[in-house]
Design an enzyme around this catalytic site. Sequence first.
Site, PDB file in Angstrom:
ATOM      1  N   LYS A  57     -27.409  97.273 -88.070  1.00 48.58           N
ATOM      2  CA  LYS A  57     -28.142  96.713 -86.694  1.00 48.58           C
ATOM      3  C   LYS A  57     -27.440  97.226 -85.642  1.00 48.58           C
ATOM      4  CE  LYS A  57     -27.861  92.328 -87.837  1.00 48.58           C
ATOM      5  NZ  LYS A  57     -27.954  90.917 -88.120  1.00 48.58           N
ATOM      6  N   ASP A  60     -26.833  84.149 -91.396  1.00 48.29           N
ATOM      7  CA  ASP A  60     -27.872  83.488 -90.801  1.00 48.29           C
ATOM      8  C   ASP A  60     -29.045  83.142 -91.879  1.00 48.29           C
ATOM      9  OD1 ASP A  60     -28.381  86.423 -91.251  1.00 48.29           O
ATOM     10  OD2 ASP A  60     -29.283  86.754 -89.501  1.00 48.29           O
TER      11      ASP A  60
HETATM   12  C1  BGC Z   1     -27.308  91.970 -92.290  1.00 46.89           C
HETATM   13  C2  BGC Z   1     -27.473  90.722 -92.937  1.00 46.89           C
HETATM   14  C3  BGC Z   1     -28.367  89.558 -92.062  1.00 46.89           C
HETATM   15  C4  BGC Z   1     -29.530  90.456 -91.610  1.00 46.89           C
HETATM   16  C5  BGC Z   1     -30.525  89.613 -90.672  1.00 46.89           C
HETATM   17  C6  BGC Z   1     -28.568  92.462 -91.738  1.00 46.89           C
HETATM   18  O1  BGC Z   1     -28.600  93.544 -91.087  1.00 46.89           O
HETATM   19  O2  BGC Z   1     -26.616  92.774 -93.176  1.00 46.89           O
HETATM   20  O3  BGC Z   1     -26.266  89.961 -93.173  1.00 46.89           O
HETATM   21  O4  BGC Z   1     -28.577  88.365 -92.583  1.00 46.89           O
HETATM   22  O5  BGC Z   1     -29.382  91.519 -90.886  1.00 46.89           O
HETATM   23  O6  BGC Z   1     -29.761  89.295 -89.679  1.00 46.89           O
END
Ligand code: BGC
Length: 470
Positions: A177, A212
């Site tokens: 992200k 989360d």
């Molecule tokens: C992460 C997860 C997370 C999800 C939602 C992903 O990019 O790898 O760990 O739960 O985003 O936030």
Amino acid sequence: MTSWLTRKLQNLTTGSGEPSSGYSEVINDLQREFNVSSEKLREIADGLKCEMRKGLEQTGQTVAMVPSYVTGRPDGKEQGRYLALDLGGTNLRVCEVHLSGDGKVSMKQQKYTISQELQTGPVRDLFDYMATCIDKYVTEHSSMETRELPATKLGFTFSFPVLQTALDRGTLIHWTKGFNCSGVEGKDIVELLRDALSRKNVPVEVLALVNDTVGTLISQGYKDPNTLLGVILGTGTNGAYFEKISNIKKLTNTSLNPDDTMVINMEWGAFDNERRVLPVTMFDNKLDRKSVNPRKQTFEKLVSGMYLGEISRNVILHLIDRNILFDGYSSADLNKMWSFETGYMSIIENDKSADLTETQHILENTLSLPKTSLEERRIVKKIVELVGTRAARLAAAAFVGVTEHCNSVEKGCSIGIDGSLYHHYPGFRERVRAAMRELLGEKAENIKLTEASDGSGIGAAIIACLANKA
Ligand code: BGC
């Protein structure tokens, strides 16, 4: 200069304002690219089930299926005030959660922005910043007015793939992200936070490290015991569910009761990094190459909020380059990566005006494109619908994959979903539902989809409370 589309439209337009056949030709091509048929959905759901089994057997699999070390479920008797620190999207949140012991929960929170520099700089700076925010919160916002001492026990929601080895221990698998901090390799995430807190003299104790999705599942399960799966559909996407410990073959800790359940953080965002089943288009490839994590998080990049606007931008630019849109001209704003925000997609999907005035405003005012025609705006709206619909259908395939894996379709279950995409994107949930019906027929009705707002912080606090009692 007259564009291909304009010429076509001049020849073909009926004068009724209805889309002409030139329009449908362009749309048909795109529709083919972005369509996910029922058969494809089935392949994807089955593919995910197969990857889930692999991930439960061995570490290091594409769908990591991370044991969270959260066993059993809370019973509502949990009591006390706990802090939760939530890092994962565009904001950092410090939450103070009050569990009253009768299943009731209340929460106060403060949001802090995380600059681009912090997201991609040295990890120590990021953790120092978090420690400072906790300190600020505790001194400025904690429940001092009630003359209670500030809460000092904390659950840390860290929403990235972490290889957890205990409830309060784990190392990052990789960033996702848009985060890409250096200096985190091999380091324990909880230790990094504890060190930062002690550098800043913040007297807060970190009790649990929580994804989360795990937080969402636990907080939703607190309200609805039938909850099987917690999902985030926001900046990123992921799911966590209850698995029987005896099915988690890779767990070597023999002190655990094989008949108990443990929450598994699936990390489904990485599903099909091998690209065996997902319908990846050239527009997705363009995004992937320019992302901070190429060839990673393939499923997430087709589904989650961080990426949908950028995919749409790539399609729009492609049609500009083919001289189909805007007489072949883009604008400096639209040429910038990420400039077509997923939030614009929500506005465009909601635009029901005859002239598509909201769409026009975004294209001409926000993105500084020269004057647009109604047909062009219709094409943009259609692009957005295609990208948004594909995301919803793929999310549905994941929901079905997990519920089938858990044999919960017949007996029914609830899925608790948090995240801006699910909460705010118009029609998203209806599209998810429609795709689930295609896959499961009437049995899709056995699966309840519920909104689980703010679950990640509350869940982390509940987990911290459970850890405190253990
Ligand atoms: C992460 C997860 C997370 C999800 C939602 C992903 O990019 O790898 O760990 O739960 O985003 O936030």
